[in-house]
Design a protein around this motif. Structure first.
Motif, PDB file in Angstrom:
ATOM      1  N   THR A  67       6.931 -29.908   9.833  1.00  0.00           N
ATOM      2  CA  THR A  67       6.269 -28.999  11.254  1.00  0.00           C
ATOM      3  C   THR A  67       5.698 -27.665  11.063  1.00  0.00           C
ATOM      4  N   ASN A  68       7.796 -26.894  10.867  1.00  0.00           N
ATOM      5  CA  ASN A  68       8.152 -25.792  11.326  1.00  0.00           C
ATOM      6  C   ASN A  68       6.978 -24.718   9.963  1.00  0.00           C
TER       7      ASN A  68
ATOM      8  N   ARG B 123      14.154 -19.982   6.059  1.00  0.00           N
ATOM      9  CA  ARG B 123      14.068 -20.415   7.759  1.00  0.00           C
ATOM     10  C   ARG B 123      13.610 -21.850   8.365  1.00  0.00           C
TER      11      ARG B 123
ATOM     12  N   ILE C  80      10.897 -32.300  10.273  1.00  0.00           N
ATOM     13  CA  ILE C  80      11.234 -30.818  11.306  1.00  0.00           C
ATOM     14  C   ILE C  80      10.705 -30.117   9.779  1.00  0.00           C
TER      15      ILE C  80
ATOM     16  N   LEU D 288       3.672 -25.457  11.856  1.00  0.00           N
ATOM     17  CA  LEU D 288       3.327 -24.348  13.195  1.00  0.00           C
ATOM     18  C   LEU D 288       3.537 -22.444  12.596  1.00  0.00           C
ATOM     19  N   ASP D 289       4.408 -22.497  11.935  1.00  0.00           N
ATOM     20  CA  ASP D 289       5.072 -20.883  11.519  1.00  0.00           C
ATOM     21  C   ASP D 289       4.960 -20.556   9.835  1.00  0.00           C
ATOM     22  N   MET D 290       3.814 -20.611   9.477  1.00  0.00           N
ATOM     23  CA  MET D 290       3.616 -20.520   7.753  1.00  0.00           C
ATOM     24  C   MET D 290       4.268 -19.659   7.035  1.00  0.00           C
TER      25      MET D 290
END
Lengths: 122, 507
Positions: A75-76, A90, A72, A79-81
């Motif tokens: 991928t997080n 975050r 997680i 997807l959103d540097m």
């Protein structure tokens, strides 16, 4: 044709082969030119599949908790540097909360046993 | 029947079932409202949570997701102009213009009330028709079953937008998956490729989860994943007179009935689903309207037609799965999987063998509607807040839950690998224009097709029986007709496309 385990597979495979030939033929005879493909982010898709594949592969070795946490987070991030400390906070929060919640809900309340790590024993 | 239904409703009112139904409906509303998360994905996410529950608890939860999702989708459609799910596309045509013209409350509640009414109209048919249809199916021999499944497959393959051959090939590939591993008639291993685990055959749930979840999520990611929907910055006033809105719907009884009827019929037809239902109902509403030119500017008829049809569609799908054991769409396919996990045989015997479960499902369907209504009365605003959860968080969480679901199915990594392979396959199929619905239906029905084919030929070697037995003959004729209709439809569409292209050189 004798009825046996091979009876139905032969029929299905024959039909599949016919249809596949049909697709090739249809493609061959269709006159329309391909529309210009949209600019799509295929690199990201490939990377996501890659990370997911690694996750699946690592699950039995690292165990559900560690592997999921890493997956997680990865991928997080992809997807959103994250920008700055707040962004990384975050990523950490999302991955830790998800892993802990999923683990507890399934193991404690729904009696679904999740994989333990062969290397980590966790 | 009514006694059983009454008993079902009273039983369902127990906390034990109301809690999963409530949670399911809530998750459904949110999942339906989230753009880029379909109801199929929501139900896939919910699936692993139901493994540990009683069958009826799990099914109540999934039915809640289904009903809640169909209703939740309209929230984003009306207020943001982005369909929360494919079956709410037509709702955006009039819902969003109406909302932007300063009547967001009217648009929203027209949709919600139409959904509820359409869904409850569907319930009448669901309860009344499922039993008799199952009775009819009990008369079926293997010939009829075989022909019924062939009809289902050819209809689904024909109803896809892209090429018919690709649709058929997709269905055939689904059947190819089922020939791997295990011969369902003789129980003999075949085509196992030396993999011991494959001797049980490929389980269909991880295939379904992988194919749908990845096709959807990767399809969104390739479009760049960072954007979350625009948030309405100013507080929207959603206050509206419910009596007036209800009257607006009920003063158009023909529209409501016809749209619900379309939704139902499309739901009953296997694997077509709500996205076709709401477009068709919208189109019909426009055709029958006295002022078709106003459609698209925010007329109530558009919202009513779209929303009542997609909820009635749920009832139709439930009819097919409960009477015949054929999934009406991907959501009911997951339900079928859940039944199988609990060892419950689906098919025409389902209702007579499990009356408590069947009437419990009816009850759950009916009770989900008031539940969703109350939920939206209290919390539409909060749904709008949840909708802005970024996809960079949603997608990894959804995929992890897919893994958990797949793993828990067999308590082994093998099902997770099936998930991974199916995911890649599903994404590639969509990329190359192969529809997923026929593939999944093939995977689900493949074994049944084989069993009934072999059984009928073993009973009587005469292959003409498939045509000369009346019901079987009609079903096969219908499947030929559906393919012919699809061909004709494609021809017409292509001609239209060609004409359009001539007129508009830029395109």
């Amino acid at each position: 044709m004798p009825i046996g385990p091979g009876y139905y597979p032969r029929i299905v495979l024959a039909i599949t082969a016919l249809l596949a030939a049909g697709v090739v033929a249809a493609d061959f005879f269709s006159r329309k030119e391909q529309p210009k493909p949209r600019q799509l982010n295929y690199g990201m898709v490939a990377a996501m599949f890659g990370v997911f594949g690694v996750y699946c592969g690592a699950l039995p070795f690292l165990g559900f908790r560690i592997a999921t946490l890493l997956y997680i987070a990865a991928t997080n991030t992809m997807l959103d540097m994250p920008k700055g400390a707040k962004g990384w906070a975050r990523v950490a929060a999302v991955s830790i909360i998800t892993t802990v919640v999923v683990y507890y809900v399934f193991e404690r309340y729904l009696t679904v046993l999740l994989p333990r790590g062969r290397w980590t024993d966790f | 029947m009514f006694e059983l239904l009454g008993a079902g409703i009273v039983g369902m009112l127990h906390v034990k079932y109301m809690v999963p139904l409530f949670i399911g409906s809530l998750i459904g509303v949110v999942g339906g409202a989230l753009p880029g998360i379909t109801i199929t994905m929501t139900v896939i996410v919910v699936l692993p949570f139901t493994f540990g529950l009683e069958p009826l608890q799990g099914l109540a939860c999934m039915i809640g997701v289904y009903v809640g999702g169909e209703t939740g989708g309209l929230i984003t459609s009306c207020l943001l102009g982005i369909p929360g799910k494919p079956s709410a596309v037509a709702t955006t045509f009039d819902g969003y213009p109406m909302a932007s013209k300063g009547e967001p409350g009217r648009a929203l509640w027209l949709g919600i009330w139409a959904s509820i009414l359409g869904g409850l109209l569907g319930a009448v048919v669901l309860v009344a028709a499922t039993g008799p249809l199952a009775q009819l199916a009990l008369e079926f021999g293997p010939w009829e079953y075989f022909s019924l499944f062939i009809l289902a497959l050819s209809m689904v393959a024909g109803l896809v937008e892209s090429s018919l051959v690709k649709g058929l090939l997709s269905g055939a590939l689904g059947c190819v998956v089922t020939i791997l591993g295990n011969d369902p008639v003789m129980g003999q291993p075949r085509l196992t490729l030396g993999i011991e685990w494959l001797e049980g055959g490929v389980p269909f749930l991880p295939v379904l989860i992988g194919v749908f979840a990845f096709a959807q999520i990767m399809g969104e990611i390739e479009k760049s994943a960072k954007d979350s929907p625009e948030v309405l910055t100013q507080a929207v006033n959603l206050r509206v007179s419910h009596v007036k809105v209800l009257w607006e719907i009920l003063s158009r009884p023909f529209l409501l009935l016809w749209a619900s009827f379309i939704g139902l019929v499309i739901g009953v037809l296997p694997a077509i689903g709500g996205s076709a239902a709401n477009m068709l109902a919208y189109d019909q509403a426009k055709k029958f309207s006295k002022h078709p030119e106003k459609f698209g500017t925010g007329v109530p008829e558009g919202i009513i037609a779209s929303e009542s049809s997609n909820n009635a569609n749920v009832a139709g799908s439930l009819v097919t799965i409960m009477a015949f054991g054929i999934p009406g769409d991907a959501v009911t396919a997951v339900m079928l999987g859940a039944l199988t996990i609990h060892g419950i045989q689906s098919g025409p015997l389902f209702i007579s063998q499990n009356p408590v479960l069947a009437y419990g499902m009816f009850a759950a369907y009916i009770l989900a509607h008031p539940l969703v209504l109350i939920m939206l009365f209290v919390g539409v605003r909060w749904v709008m807040k949840i909708v802005i959860v970024p996809k960079s968080i949603l997608y990894p969480v959804v995929l992890v839950l897919c893994v958990v679901g797949a793993y828990a199915l067999g308590n082994s990594m093998a099902t997770v690998y099936v998930l991974l392979i199916s995911g890649v396959l599903g994404y590639l199929m969509v990329k190359f224009g192969y529809p997923l619905a026929p593939f999944i239906l093939g995977v689900i029905l493949g074994d049944q097709i084989e069993i009934n084919l072999v059984r009928s030929i073993m009973t009587d070697a005469n292959p003409w029986l498939f045509l000369t037995r009346p019901i079987s003959g009609v079903l096969l004729a219908a499947s030929v007709a559906s393919i012919a209709a699809a061909l004709w439809q494609h021809r017409r569409m292509q001609r239209k496309l060609a004409a359009d292209a001539d007129g508009d050189a830029d395109f």
